[in-house]
Write an enzyme that holds these catalytic residues in place. Structure first.
Site, PDB file in Angstrom:
ATOM      1  N   THR A   7      -3.405   7.020  -4.991  1.00 43.74           N
ATOM      2  CA  THR A   7      -2.981   5.788  -4.162  1.00 43.74           C
ATOM      3  C   THR A   7      -2.647   4.734  -4.990  1.00 43.74           C
ATOM      4  OG1 THR A   7      -4.349   4.453  -2.785  1.00 43.74           O
ATOM      5  CG2 THR A   7      -5.418   5.205  -4.555  1.00 43.74           C
ATOM      6  N   ASP A  68      -8.032  10.367   2.764  1.00 38.28           N
ATOM      7  CA  ASP A  68      -7.508   9.959   3.990  1.00 38.28           C
ATOM      8  C   ASP A  68      -8.917   9.516   4.937  1.00 38.28           C
ATOM      9  OD1 ASP A  68      -5.500   9.016   5.605  1.00 38.28           O
ATOM     10  OD2 ASP A  68      -5.812  10.769   6.943  1.00 38.28           O
TER      11      ASP A  68
END
Length: 201
Positions: A7, A68
């Site tokens: 990320t 997620d």
């Protein structure tokens, strides 16, 4: 221990680093010079987490974890779920638009039950030994609560201003980072993940 987190979301990075502590050096995608927008083409959070982790391991050969996260609202049959970040449509992550749409969808509905769910996929580069497809370990964290009628609070991100966790009379955006990082879906998933790393270095 050095490990990549798939990320560049500064909020997620800050939360993860605070939860994992000093024993882990967490690298962002920028830190490993990955500037690709990894497509999240899965239909479940488990699939999306795996896709991101597998991409980084395959292209960079390092240990990696990816997450997620979705907000699942009972009265909306689990929506927005895997589409939480782009619930209102468009290319970016427009939290304000997402919250407006969700509140609109819940107008007139008495059932406001919801839960945040995070799934982490972890690939240990040292344990693959030439596997055709890398093996990913999965860790899940769930935080139940409800959607309130209007935004409250200034901290946090995403749906935090309208999500009130069970057992509290404040939203995630009102509770502050210290409490949120102890009770949140991501905190619970990361704790399971960190406990695994400590016993399986």
């Amino acid at each position: 221990m050095k490990i990549a987190f798939a990320t560049n979301n500064k909020n997620k990075l800050a939360e993860i680093k605070e939860i994992l502590g000093e024993n882990f050096e967490v690298l962002s995608l920028n830190d490993i010079n990955c500037h690709v927008d990894i497509p999240e083409t899965g239909t479940t959070m488990e699939e999306n987490a795996r896709i991101k982790a597998e991409y980084i391991y395959t292209h960079y050969g390092i240990s990696v974890f990816a997450d997620d996260t979705g907000l699942e609202v009972e009265a909306l049959n689990g929506a927005p779920g895997v589409y939480s970040a782009r619930y209102a449509g468009g290319e970016g992550h427009d939290s304000e638009a997402n919250m407006r749409k969700l509140l609109h969808e819940l107008e007139g509905k008495e059932n406001r039950k919801a839960r945040f769910r995070t799934v982490i996929a972890y690939i240990n580069a040292d344990a693959q030994q030439g596997a055709v497809r890398p093996e990913a370990m999965l860790f899940e964290g769930i935080c139940p609560g409800e959607i309130i009628n209007e935004k409250r609070g200034e901290t946090g991100f995403g749906y935090d201003p309208i999500f009130q966790p069970a057992g509290y009379d404040k939203t995630f955006a009102e509770l502050g980072h210290e409490i949120k990082n102890r009770i949140s879906h991501r905190a619970l998933a990361v704790k399971k993940f960190a406990d695994y790393l400590k016993t399986n270095p």
